[in-house]
Design a protein around this motif. Structure first.
Motif, PDB file in Angstrom:
ATOM      1  N   MET A   1      10.890  29.820 -25.266  1.00 26.39           N
ATOM      2  CA  MET A   1       9.757  28.972 -25.270  1.00 26.39           C
ATOM      3  C   MET A   1       9.710  28.029 -24.291  1.00 26.39           C
ATOM      4  O   MET A   1      10.612  27.087 -24.078  1.00 26.39           O
ATOM      5  N   THR A   4       5.723  22.244 -22.260  1.00 25.58           N
ATOM      6  CA  THR A   4       4.357  21.820 -21.782  1.00 25.58           C
ATOM      7  C   THR A   4       4.421  20.724 -21.187  1.00 25.58           C
ATOM      8  O   THR A   4       5.036  19.868 -21.765  1.00 25.58           O
ATOM      9  N   ALA A  21       5.847  23.577 -27.193  1.00 33.03           N
ATOM     10  CA  ALA A  21       4.456  23.916 -27.815  1.00 33.03           C
ATOM     11  C   ALA A  21       4.297  23.649 -29.277  1.00 33.03           C
ATOM     12  O   ALA A  21       3.269  23.171 -29.577  1.00 33.03           O
ATOM     13  N   SER A  22       5.412  23.642 -30.114  1.00 36.06           N
ATOM     14  CA  SER A  22       5.141  23.421 -31.365  1.00 36.06           C
ATOM     15  C   SER A  22       5.550  22.192 -31.945  1.00 36.06           C
ATOM     16  O   SER A  22       5.651  21.773 -33.097  1.00 36.06           O
ATOM     17  N   GLU A  68      -1.938  19.084 -26.785  1.00 36.36           N
ATOM     18  CA  GLU A  68      -3.329  18.735 -26.896  1.00 36.36           C
ATOM     19  C   GLU A  68      -3.770  17.407 -26.425  1.00 36.36           C
ATOM     20  O   GLU A  68      -5.226  16.960 -26.223  1.00 36.36           O
TER      21      GLU A  68
ATOM     22  N   ALA B   3       8.535  28.784 -34.078  1.00 37.51           N
ATOM     23  CA  ALA B   3       8.028  28.347 -32.678  1.00 37.51           C
ATOM     24  C   ALA B   3       7.184  29.454 -32.242  1.00 37.51           C
ATOM     25  O   ALA B   3       7.273  30.440 -32.577  1.00 37.51           O
ATOM     26  N   PHE B   4       6.257  28.711 -31.338  1.00 44.08           N
ATOM     27  CA  PHE B   4       5.266  29.367 -30.886  1.00 44.08           C
ATOM     28  C   PHE B   4       4.960  29.064 -29.285  1.00 44.08           C
ATOM     29  O   PHE B   4       5.457  28.010 -28.779  1.00 44.08           O
ATOM     30  N   ASP B   5       4.333  29.836 -28.439  1.00 47.30           N
ATOM     31  CA  ASP B   5       3.873  29.549 -27.238  1.00 47.30           C
ATOM     32  C   ASP B   5       2.493  28.783 -27.374  1.00 47.30           C
ATOM     33  O   ASP B   5       1.603  29.202 -28.245  1.00 47.30           O
ATOM     34  N   TYR B   6       2.154  28.305 -26.081  1.00 47.91           N
ATOM     35  CA  TYR B   6       0.779  27.460 -26.264  1.00 47.91           C
ATOM     36  C   TYR B   6       0.151  27.789 -24.799  1.00 47.91           C
ATOM     37  O   TYR B   6       0.797  27.852 -23.819  1.00 47.91           O
ATOM     38  N   ARG B   8      -3.752  26.963 -23.165  1.00 52.96           N
ATOM     39  CA  ARG B   8      -5.018  26.238 -23.293  1.00 52.96           C
ATOM     40  C   ARG B   8      -6.280  27.114 -22.424  1.00 52.96           C
ATOM     41  O   ARG B   8      -6.098  27.538 -21.147  1.00 52.96           O
ATOM     42  N   ILE B  27      -6.565  28.050 -31.917  1.00 53.01           N
ATOM     43  CA  ILE B  27      -6.309  26.489 -32.549  1.00 53.01           C
ATOM     44  C   ILE B  27      -7.410  25.604 -31.760  1.00 53.01           C
ATOM     45  O   ILE B  27      -7.612  25.768 -30.676  1.00 53.01           O
ATOM     46  N   GLU B  45       2.910  33.830 -32.670  1.00 50.01           N
ATOM     47  CA  GLU B  45       3.675  33.576 -31.550  1.00 50.01           C
ATOM     48  C   GLU B  45       2.897  32.764 -30.513  1.00 50.01           C
ATOM     49  O   GLU B  45       3.738  32.398 -29.655  1.00 50.01           O
ATOM     50  N   ASP B  49      -5.247  27.492 -27.456  1.00 45.61           N
ATOM     51  CA  ASP B  49      -6.336  25.861 -27.650  1.00 45.61           C
ATOM     52  C   ASP B  49      -7.618  26.311 -27.090  1.00 45.61           C
ATOM     53  O   ASP B  49      -7.769  26.582 -26.009  1.00 45.61           O
TER      54      ASP B  49
END
Lengths: 160, 324
Positions: A1, A4, A21-22, A68, B3-6, B8, B27, B45, B49
Motif C-alpha cells: 500500500m 499518500t 490510506a487507512s 482527506e 488496509a486499503f488503497d485510496y 481521489r 467514500i 481494497e 474519495d
C-alpha cells in the motif's frame, strides 16, 4: 500500500505529511504530527472527543481519513489559544470547573467554539443540542453548558 | 484493520471508471463507511474519495428541488429554501445524528447507511445481511428495535435513515449514475425488501453512484415526529413524516411515511386513504391513526411499536394539521 502525500494547513501552519490510506485524521494528528490534544474516545463518531474543525465545519477526526485533509484548513485544540492567552472558552471552563478528568475537554471546547462561531446567541436548548455529539462522563454537562452560555453573553457584551 | 488503497476522484466519470473494480467503495462523508470498516464489516481494497465531485449543489426549481448527493446534511438542513418549502426535510435531518456527523455526512450516504441492527453491527454474530446464509439471530433473539413491517424469515432489520422517511412521504426520486448513464428511481422502488437476499438493500448496482435526489414541490403542511430513547443523537424507535394538503378544512391529499418500523421506509397507505375527503380534525386524525399499524407483524420484543406507531401518526397529523 503506497502512502499518500498531503499538503494542508493545521492551526494556521502550512503542513505536509505522508500517511497510509487507512490512517484516520485522528491517527495522523496524534501519531504523525504529535498533536495529541485531540483525544480518541470511541473511534466511531459517538463521543466527540476527537472533534476538530475542518474548513469551518466541526467533524470527528476519527471518521475522516488523513488523506482527506488535502488542501483543507484544520483547527485542533492546539490552535485554540493565542500563544499563552487562552481562548475565552478555555478560561471559562477553568473558572467554572467545567471539566474533571479532561478527556472530553479538547473536543468539548472545539465543539463549543464551532457552535458560538455559527450562533453567537444560543439558547440553553441550542447549546445542549449543539453539544449532543460530545459525551462527558464526569461533569453532568451543566457546568459546561453554563460556561458556554456565559462566554456567549460576555462576547456579545464586548462586541456591543 | 483491513488496509486499503485510496484514490481521489475529480470527475464523476473518473469515479465510475475506478469503481469498475468489484472491491472498491465510494467514500464521501465516511461517517457510516468508516464505522463499518473499523468493525470489519466493510472490507474494500480501494476507497474512492468522491467528496470533491461537484455533486453538492442544492438547486431549487419551480416544480421541485434537486439536492446533490454530496451535499452535507447540515447544509441542506440550513438551506433557507429547504426550510421554507420542504421543512419536512430540514426537520428530519435535524432530528438525526450530531452536529459533527451532520457536518460530514452526505445526502447520498445517508440514504445508503446500513442498518443499526446490533447483530449486523457486531461484525461476528450470524447475520444474513452481512454473511448471507448464516442465519438471523434477531428473529428469535433481541428484537426490540426491529421491524414490524416488511420482514422475512431471513431478516427483520429496520432502515435507519430519518431523511429517507421524509423523502418517502414527499414522493422523491433518486438519480442513479452508472457506466451506462443515469436513471431516476422513485424512492419507493429504490429500497428492496429483504426477502431471501437481505444483503441487497437497494437497486444500486456495483459501481453505481447516487448523484442527486429530486423532490417534487409540495403545498402540504408537514411534520416529522421522532420517538427515540433519548432526546438527541439517537435513531428512531418510531418516526412519522406527514405531508397534508388541506383545502377549506378538508384533507385533499395525505402522505404518511414511517421509520423505525419497516425494513425500508414505510408508506402508511391505509391511514392516508382514511384521511382523504375528511374534515381535518381530531376525529379524522384518530380514525386514520387507528389504521396505521394494519398488517403489522410484531416480534417478541417489539409489539409495543404497533400502538406507538398509531400514536406517533396521530401526533404527526395534529402537528401538521395545526400548521397554518
Amino acid at each position: 500500500m503506497s502512502k499518500t502525500h498531503v499538503t494542508t494547513t493545521i492551526n494556521g501552519e502550512p503542513t505536509e505529511y505522508l500517511c497510509e490510506a487507512s490512517q484516520s485524521m485522528l491517527d495522523v494528528l496524534r501519531d504523525e504530527l504529535d498533536l495529541t490534544g485531540t483525544k480518541e474516545g470511541c473511534g466511531s463518531g459517538d463521543c466527540g472527543a476527537c472533534s476538530i474543525i475542518v474548513d469551518d465545519r466541526l467533524v470527528c477526526a476519527c471518521l475522516m481519513l488523513g488523506a482527506e485533509a488535502e488542501g483543507r484548513r484544520v483547527l485542533t485544540i492546539e490552535g485554540m489559544s493565542h500563544g499563552d492567552k487562552l481562548h475565552p472558552l478555555q478560561q471559562k471552563f477553568i473558572e467554572m470547573a467545567a471539566l474533571q478528568c479532561g478527556v472530553c475537554t479538547p473536543g468539548m471546547l472545539i465543539a463549543a467554539k464551532a457552535l458560538l462561531d455559527r450562533n453567537p446567541n444560543p439558547s440553553e436548548t441550542e447549546v445542549r443540542f449543539g453539544l449532543a455529539g460530545n459525551l462527558c462522563r464526569c461533569t453532568g454537562y451543566d457546568k459546561i453548558v453554563r460556561a458556554v452560555l456565559d462566554v456567549a453573553a460576555e462576547q456579545r457584551e464586548t462586541t456591543r | 484493520m483491513h488496509a486499503f488503497d485510496y484514490a481521489r476522484a475529480t470527475e464523476p466519470s473518473q469515479a465510475l471508471d475506478l469503481a469498475r473494480r468489484p472491491d472498491a467503495a465510494f467514500i464521501a462523508g465516511g461517517t457510516d463507511l468508516l464505522q463499518l470498516w473499523k468493525a470489519g464489516i466493510a472490507r474494500p481494497e480501494l476507497m474512492i474519495d468522491i467528496s470533491r465531485l461537484a455533486l453538492d449543489i442544492v438547486k431549487p426549481r419551480d416544480d421541485g428541488i434537486a439536492i446533490g448527493a454530496l451535499a452535507r446534511l447540515s447544509d441542506v438542513a440550513d438551506h433557507p429554501i429547504v426550510q421554507a418549502r420542504w421543512p419536512l426535510i430540514a426537520e428530519a435531518l435535524n432530528a438525526g445524528a450530531s452536529a459533527q456527523v451532520r457536518n460530514a455526512a452526505t445526502i447520498g450516504g445517508n440514504l445508503l447507511q446500513r442498518t443499526r441492527c446490533a447483530y449486523f453491527r457486531s461484525g461476528d454474530m450470524p447475520c444474513n445481511k452481512r454473511a448471507p446464509g448464516s442465519g438471523c439471530p434477531a428473529i428469535g433473539g433481541e428484537n426490540r428495535s426491529h421491524a414490524i413491517f416488511g420482514g422475512s424469515p431471513h431478516c427483520v432489520a429496520t432502515h435507519a435513515s430519518d431523511l429517507a422517511v421524509a423523502l418517502a412521504a414527499l414522493d422523491a426520486s433518486v438519480r442513479v449514475a452508472g457506466p451506462a448513464g443515469s436513471r431516476l428511481v422513485g424512492i419507493g422502488d429504490f429500497y428492496l425488501l429483504p426477502g431471501d437476499t437481505p444483503q441487497r438493500e437497494t437497486v444500486l448496482g456495483q459501481g453505481q453512484l447516487i448523484c442527486a435526489v429530486d423532490v417534487p414541490a409540495t403545498a402540504g403542511r408537514a411534520a416529522y415526529v421522532k420517538v427515540r430513547d433519548r432526546a438527541s443523537f439517537e435513531f428512531a424507535v418510531v418516526s412519522v413524516a406527514a405531508d397534508l394538503v388541506i383545502d377549506d378544512g378538508i384533507v385533499a391529499r395525505a402522505r404518511l411515511a414511517a421509520g423505525g418500523v419497516g425494513t425500508r421506509p414505510w408508506r402508511l397507505t391505509e391511514a392516508e386513504a382514511a384521511l382523504i375527503g375528511e374534515r381535518a380534525d381530531a376525529a379524522a386524525f384518530d380514525k386514520a391513526a387507528a389504521q396505521a399499524s394494519n398488517g403489522a407483524e410484531p416480534l417478541a420484543h417489539n409489539a409495543f411499536k404497533v400502538e406507538l406507531l398509531r400514536r406517533t401518526v396521530r401526533r404527526a397529523l395534529q402537528v401538521a394539521g395545526g400548521k397554518a
